[in-house]
Write a protein that holds these residues in place. Sequence first.
Motif, PDB file in Angstrom:
ATOM      1  N   PRO A 146       0.830  -1.216   0.000  1.00 60.57           N
ATOM      2  CA  PRO A 146       0.000   0.000   0.000  1.00 60.57           C
ATOM      3  C   PRO A 146       0.861   1.261   0.000  1.00 60.57           C
ATOM      4  CG  PRO A 146      -0.802  -1.570   1.623  1.00 60.57           C
ATOM      5  CD  PRO A 146       0.498  -2.110   1.111  1.00 60.57           C
ATOM      6  N   LYS A 147       0.334   2.335  -0.592  1.00 58.88           N
ATOM      7  CA  LYS A 147       1.093   3.582  -0.741  1.00 58.88           C
ATOM      8  C   LYS A 147       1.526   4.182   0.596  1.00 58.88           C
ATOM      9  CE  LYS A 147       1.060   3.888  -5.168  1.00 58.88           C
ATOM     10  NZ  LYS A 147       2.222   3.399  -5.848  1.00 58.88           N
ATOM     11  N   GLU A 148       0.679   4.052   1.619  1.00 62.47           N
ATOM     12  CA  GLU A 148       1.043   4.653   2.911  1.00 62.47           C
ATOM     13  C   GLU A 148       1.979   3.767   3.732  1.00 62.47           C
ATOM     14  OE1 GLU A 148      -2.608   2.277   3.403  1.00 62.47           O
ATOM     15  OE2 GLU A 148      -2.237   4.031   2.176  1.00 62.47           O
ATOM     16  N   TYR A 149       2.395   2.640   3.174  1.00 61.82           N
ATOM     17  CA  TYR A 149       3.286   1.731   3.875  1.00 61.82           C
ATOM     18  C   TYR A 149       4.670   2.356   3.988  1.00 61.82           C
ATOM     19  CZ  TYR A 149       5.844  -2.517   5.020  1.00 61.82           C
ATOM     20  OH  TYR A 149       6.634  -3.443   5.630  1.00 61.82           O
ATOM     21  N   ASP A 150       5.152   2.478   5.205  1.00 68.19           N
ATOM     22  CA  ASP A 150       6.480   3.044   5.459  1.00 68.19           C
ATOM     23  C   ASP A 150       7.450   1.884   5.618  1.00 68.19           C
ATOM     24  OD1 ASP A 150       8.692   4.538   6.220  1.00 68.19           O
ATOM     25  OD2 ASP A 150       8.028   4.687   8.302  1.00 68.19           O
ATOM     26  N   ASN A 151       8.347   1.732   4.659  1.00 69.57           N
ATOM     27  CA  ASN A 151       9.258   0.590   4.701  1.00 69.57           C
ATOM     28  C   ASN A 151      10.637   0.942   5.245  1.00 69.57           C
ATOM     29  OD1 ASN A 151       9.964   2.116   2.484  1.00 69.57           O
ATOM     30  ND2 ASN A 151      10.535   0.362   1.225  1.00 69.57           N
TER      31      ASN A 151
END
Length: 150
Positions: free
Chosen positions: A80-85
């Motif tokens: 998902p776009k809001e996933y902070d990796n």
Amino acid sequence: MKNFNWGHGMVIALLAFIIFILSMLFLFPNGQKNSEMVTENYYEEELKYQDVIDAKGRADQLQEKPVYSQDKNGIKITFPKEYDNSNATVKFVLNRTDDQNLDIHKSVQLDMNKSFLIPAQVLTPGNYTLRLSWTKDKKDYRLDYDVIWK
């Protein structure tokens, strides 16, 4: 001509049974395919399976889950776009259901689009199980997908 008695019937029944068993061996050899265990360390992994159950449960509770798509370039997994990796590690296992020699195990870094690609060059047509696991904030997550690569 001799009379047919129960002894003859027993011999005919025994011969019919033997022919039936031999025909099963030679006409239906499917049981002789690769019957490999899914993993070499089956018992060790069985003991750790509660961790897998917990990781799958956490992944099921996510609002948005990673998804996969296929095209001529390979299999693309997108988070998902809001996933902070920034503090996450992503691993995948692509298990071939009929031949473990075609399995793929990798740890990957996500690109700027929060995705990664399994290139078509390493894939052969057939059925796979994609096991996607990642650790985020010291919590494990895992999703399994059935994939058919053509």
